[in-house]
Design an enzyme around this catalytic site. Structure first.
Site, PDB file in Angstrom:
ATOM      1  CB  THR A  80     -26.946 -33.256 -12.468  1.00  0.00           C
ATOM      2  OG1 THR A  80     -28.390 -33.260 -12.275  1.00  0.00           O
ATOM      3  CG2 THR A  80     -26.378 -31.722 -12.445  1.00  0.00           C
ATOM      4  CE  LYS A  97     -30.226 -31.095 -10.214  1.00  0.00           C
ATOM      5  NZ  LYS A  97     -29.710 -32.603 -10.485  1.00  0.00           N
ATOM      6  CE  LYS A 146     -22.643 -34.619 -11.100  1.00  0.00           C
ATOM      7  NZ  LYS A 146     -23.691 -35.518 -12.058  1.00  0.00           N
TER       8      LYS A 146
END
Lengths: 290, 290
Positions: free
Chosen positions: B99, B174, B242
Site C-alpha cells: 500500500t 486502497k 502510514k
C-alpha cells in the site's frame, strides 16, 4: 381459544402503520390514535378502531404501544395531564418504541410502576423496510417479567428482540447503534467522494472494498445511492440529528469523549442549515463533494 | 507442457511469506530477497531461491512482485540506483502490492514503460488471514493487457481481483478502503465505550446492533476484541497511520475536505504518542475509554 389482548397504538407514521397492521393481522384488537387522523384510515378499514384521544386509548387497552416523533412527544403522551399513565389500567403494559431519551424512559418506568403499570422502552432499528417485513430489531429495557409477557406482541413486529437491561437500556442500546452509524457515514461519504475526485469508477471501487474490512451496511446500502445522486430519505437527516442530540446529551452526562459523534453532528447541522433535513442521511456525500 | 514464469518476490514479511508460498505451491520458480534474510528460510526450504540483492532478482525474473513497508521503500526498491527498473529485463512485469502512494505508482509506471517494462500497482486488503488463505482482495491499476497477462499470477494469491483503472488506480482504491475504515473505527470504538459506560453488556449490545444499519466488518471483528481488552495487532496502528498519511496527502492534492479522516489521524497520532503503534487498530477503544 386464546383471548388476545387489546392493543392501543399511538403514533401512526410510516413505521407505526406497518407495525399496527401486523398486530391486526395477528388477530389483536387494535385501537389507534394519531395527531393526523387520516393516517389511520387504511388501518381502520382493516379493522382497527379509531379513538379520539390518547386517554381513551389508554383507558381501554391492555397494552399501549407508542411510536411518536421526539422525546417531547413521548413526554407529553406518557406524562401529560391527558396522557397514558394518568389513564391506563392497573396491570396494563406500556411500550415506547420511539427512539428517545434513556433518562425519560426511566422516569416513565418509575411513574408507571408507582401506578402498577408495566413499562418497557423498546426502540427499533431496521427502518421502514424492517417495519413492513416485520423484521425489526427491537432493543428492550425494563423488567424481565414484563419483557417475557410482551414477547409474543413484539415478535409480531420484529425478529431480533433482546432485553438489554433495566429501564432505559433499550434506549441506551439504540444510542450505541446511532453512534456507530454517525461516524461511519462520514467514512463512507469521504471514501465515495475520494473515488469520484480521483477519477475512479465509484461503483467498481465498491466491488473492491465492499466485502472486506471497509465493508458496512452503510457502504453496501447507501454508497450506491450516493453514486446515483439519490438522496431520498431511507433514514431522514432530521431524525439522525434528533438521535445524535440525545446521544450527545447522554454522553455528556457520563463524561464520555465522543469526537466522532460531535463531528458527525456538526456536519449534519450544516446539512440542516442547507435546508436538507428531509433528505436521507446519505446526503452527507453532497456536503463533502464540494 | 506450460513453462511457468520465474517470479521474483521482494519483501518477505507476514503477508509476503504467505503470498510467495502460494506461488511456490502453484509451481512457479520463486526468487526471494528480503532485508532480513532469515525471514526467507522456510521459503528456501520449500524450493525458493535466495538472491543477495534486489538487482539480482530483477535481472533473472520474468515477473517481480514487491510487498515492502513504506513508500520510501517502494521508491528505493524500484527507482534506486540498484533497484528493479535499472535491472529488470525488457518485457518483464513488475507488480507493487505494497500500500503506497498513487503518484509514486504513476512515476514507476512511466519509468518502467520507458524501458519496455510493464508495471501494475496492486495493493491488497484482507490482512494476514487473507494472505494465508489466498483470499486477498487485489485492487489493480495499470494497462489492461498487463493486467490480463498477470491475472493467473494474482489469482494464486487472491480472489476479488479488479482492474480499477490506469497506473495509480489500485492505490487510489486502497485509499478509499482505508478512508472508509478510518472514520468507522471511531464510531465502533465510541459505541463500545458508550455501552460500557452506560452499564450495558457490550457483547449483548453487539447482538442487537451487529446485523443492522450499524453493522460493519470492524464492528463484527474488532469490537469483540475491544470488549475483551485484546489489543494485539490484526492490523497495526503504525500501518494505519502510514496509510492515512498517504490518503491525507492525496486528498490535499485533490482539494478534498476529509474531516473524518483528519480526526481519525489525530486520534491515532495520539495513540502513537502513547507508544502503542505496534498494537492493533482496535486500541482506539482504549484511548476513548477514559
Amino acid at each position: 381459544m386464546e383471548t388476545k389482548n387489546t392493543i392501543g397504538f399511538i403514533g401512526i407514521g410510516v413505521m407505526g402503520k406497518s407495525m399496527a397492521s401486523h398486530l391486526l393481522k395477528a388477530g389483536y384488537q387494535v385501537l389507534v390514535y394519531n395527531r393526523t387522523k387520516s393516517s389511520t384510515d387504511s388501518l381502520v378499514e382493516n379493522g382497527a378502531v379509531w379513538k379520539d384521544t390518547v386517554a381513551e386509548v389508554a383507558k381501554e387497552a391492555d397494552v399501549v404501544i407508542t411510536m411518536v416523533g421526539y422525546p417531547k412527544d413521548v413526554e407529553e403522551v406518557y406524562l401529560g395531564e391527558k396522557g397514558i399513565l394518568k389513564n391506563a389500567k392497573e396491570g396494563s403494559y406500556v411500550i415506547d418504541m420511539t427512539t428517545s431519551e434513556p433518562s425519560l424512559a426511566k422516569r416513565i418506568y418509575d411513574e408507571a410502576k408507582a401506578k402498577g403499570i408495566h413499562s418497557l422502552d423498546a426502540p427499533v432499528s431496521g427502518g421502514d423496510v424492517g417495519a413492513k417485513n416485520a423484521t425489526l430489531t427491537i432493543m428492550v429495557g425494563g423488567d424481565k417479567d414484563a419483557f417475557e409477557k410482551m414477547m409474543p406482541v413484539l415478535q409480531v413486529m420484529g425478529k431480533n428482540i433482546i432485553l438489554q437491561g433495566g429501564a432505559g437500556a433499550g434506549q441506551h442500546t439504540k444510542m450505541c447503534n446511532q453512534i456507530a452509524i454517525a461516524s461511519n457515514m462520514i467514512g463512507v461519504s469521504e471514501a465515495m467522494v475520494y473515488a469520484k475526485k480521483a477519477g475512479l469508477d465509484p461503483s467498481k471501487v465498491l466491488e473492491s472494498i465492499g466485502a472486506g474490512a471497509a465493508g458496512s451496511w452503510s457502504l453496501s446500502n447507501l454508497a450506491p445511492r450516493m453514486i446515483k445522486g439519490d438522496f431520498e430519505p431511507g433514514f431522514y437527516v432530521k431524525h439522525m440529528v434528533k438521535d445524535m442530540n440525545i446521544a450527545l446529551a447522554e454522553a455528556e452526562k457520563m463524561g464520555l469523549w465522543t469526537p466522532g459523534l460531535e463531528l458527525s453532528k456538526s456536519l449534519y447541522d450544516e446539512i440542516v442549515r442547507e435546508n436538507k433535513e428531509n433528505k436521507g442521511t446519505q446526503v452527507l456525500f453532497e456536503l463533502l463533494d464540494k
